[in-house]
Design an enzyme around this catalytic site. Structure first.
Site, PDB file in Angstrom:
ATOM      1  CG  LEU A   1      -1.958   1.137   1.227  1.00 60.80           C
ATOM      2  CD1 LEU A   1      -3.003   0.935   0.134  1.00 60.80           C
ATOM      3  CD2 LEU A   1      -2.652   1.230   2.584  1.00 60.80           C
TER       4      LEU A   1
ATOM      5  CG  ASN B   1       8.057  -9.829  -1.835  1.00 61.30           C
ATOM      6  OD1 ASN B   1       7.783 -10.965  -2.198  1.00 61.30           O
ATOM      7  ND2 ASN B   1       7.303  -8.779  -2.129  1.00 61.30           N
TER       8      ASN B   1
ATOM      9  CB  SER C   1       6.219 -10.202  -5.982  1.00 62.66           C
ATOM     10  OG  SER C   1       5.538  -9.543  -7.042  1.00 62.66           O
TER      11      SER C   1
ATOM     12  CE  LYS D   1       3.344 -10.952   1.485  1.00 65.35           C
ATOM     13  NZ  LYS D   1       2.922  -9.526   1.415  1.00 65.35           N
TER      14      LYS D   1
ATOM     15  CB  THR E   1       0.432 -16.675   0.985  1.00 67.37           C
ATOM     16  OG1 THR E   1      -0.881 -16.282   0.539  1.00 67.37           O
ATOM     17  CG2 THR E   1       0.354 -18.005   1.721  1.00 67.37           C
TER      18      THR E   1
ATOM     19  CB  THR F   1      -1.034 -11.771  -4.953  1.00 70.70           C
ATOM     20  OG1 THR F   1       0.215 -11.661  -5.666  1.00 70.70           O
ATOM     21  CG2 THR F   1      -1.288 -10.475  -4.203  1.00 70.70           C
TER      22      THR F   1
ATOM     23  N   GLY G   1      -7.403 -10.567  -2.053  1.00 68.70           N
ATOM     24  CA  GLY G   1      -8.771 -10.370  -1.592  1.00 68.70           C
ATOM     25  C   GLY G   1      -9.448 -11.685  -1.258  1.00 68.70           C
TER      26      GLY G   1
ATOM     27  CB  SER H   1      -7.418  -6.943  -0.893  1.00 69.17           C
ATOM     28  OG  SER H   1      -6.317  -7.125  -1.751  1.00 69.17           O
TER      29      SER H   1
END
Length: 351
Positions: A63, A172, A175, A217, A245, A247, A268, A319
């Protein structure tokens, strides 16, 4: 208040709305009107990774990529805020449009591609933050043009610079929007990368006289075999924690939506089930000394409790904040508070 603003924000391009929403939060913080957006949250201290969090509900990375809105985000009541993903050098990310809302599914697809202003800009922004009401996590990654064979150099460059400023650091490697990045989760590559980062972490701890926890992550798309291998490696290397987790690249849960075929990571509500399955399996495979942060699909207090019941020590949302607004933070905290008062309901479910 958010229910009034949401129709306007959702009428805009998603990335434009993202920027406008953050600017509005900054304005609310500066004018003292944040209480109109978010309820005051009574403390619920949670000690994890040797750190005491004001409450166990945090903001996931993505974000606030550059750490430009730290004070305003903490004012929403988060117990911790994770900024980034940051890379050593600035990069523009993938071409626009690259962020898509799927309101019927309470979902988002993004292919941002680690767009950020570079680690030096983030450091300056963090140094300017004046009112950190919770703990600050910094999420680090590699530049798009850095080959995986040299990825450790990028992670170390970021680690060195953010170490003095972070309460914890997240590596990370999950991704889906940086080509080849997820290959770093493969057992041999993971061991090689994380072992070098663990060595650097201990060097930095000695240098600064302060040990900053380092988390990894992971993706929700790992097979059971890959999850078990990752747990084995991360447990043996004694990482401080795992975030489960990121996405998902599996868009089957939104099949039929006009945007379902957009490339990118899905977040989401549709990722809740799979991310929680990964969380639960990791909890059963990792040593108890390695705490888990549950993230993925939290849109209600009940979702947050489900993550805790699956083995999370902390939870994060992103989300859900877009679809529910700041009220989600207090709802999650209060749901977890009630669970703590009735712990018999919180046993980890078997696989």
């Amino acid at each position: 208040m958010y229910s009034l603003a949401r129709p306007f924000l959702f009428s805009l391009d998603a990335e434009r709305a993202h920027g406008l929403g953050l600017s509005a939060l900054d304005l609310a913080y500066r004018t003292g009107t944040t209480p109109l957006l978010a309820a005051r949250i009574a403390p619920m201290p949670s000690t994890v990774f040797g750190l005491t969090f004001p409450n166990p509900v945090g903001l996931a990375a993505g974000l606030d990529k550059n750490g430009e809105h730290i004070d305003a985000l903490f004012a929403l009541g988060f117990g911790f805020v994770e900024i980034g993903t940051i890379t050593p050098r600035p990069q523009a990310g993938n071409p626009q449009p690259r962020l898509f809302r799927l309101p019927e599914h309470n979902a988002i697809i993004n292919r941002m591609g680690f767009n950020n202003a570079g680690v030096d800009a983030l450091v300056r922004n963090v140094e300017r933050a004046r009112n950190r009401r919770g703990l600050l996590g910094i999420n680090i990654g590699k530049n798009k043009d850095t080959p995986n064979e040299q990825a450790v150099d990028d992670y170390i460059a970021c680690l060195d610079k953010v170490y003095p400023l972070a309460d914890y650091i997240t590596v990370n490697i999950s991704s889906p929007n940086t080509a080849g990045l997820r290959e770093l989760q493969e057992e041999t590559a993971l061991r090689q990368l994380v072992s070098q980062l663990r060595d650097r972490q201990e060097d930095l701890a000695a240098r600064h006289g302060r040990r900053v926890p380092m988390l990894v992550k992971v993706a929700p798309d790992l097979s059971d075999r890959d999850i078990d291998a990752a747990a084995r490696v991360l447990g043996e290397l004694q990482v401080d924690g795992v975030i489960a987790t990121n996405t998902t690249i599996d868009h089957s849960k939104v099949a039929g939506d006009p945007l379902a075929n957009e490339a990118g990571g899905l977040s989401g509500a549709p990722v809740l089930e799979q991310s929680t399955l990964v969380l639960r399996r990791l909890r059963s495979r990792l040593p108890e000394s390695v705490p888990l942060v549950g993230v993925g699909g939290i849109l209600s207090g009940a979702d947050a409790v489900a993550k805790m019941a699956a083995g999370a020590a902390l939870v994060q949302c992103y989300s859900g904040l877009i679809f529910r607004g700041p009220a989600l933070v207090s709802e999650c905290v209060e749901a977890i508070r009630r669970r703590r008062e009735a712990p018999s309901r919180g046993a980890v479910a078997p696989l």
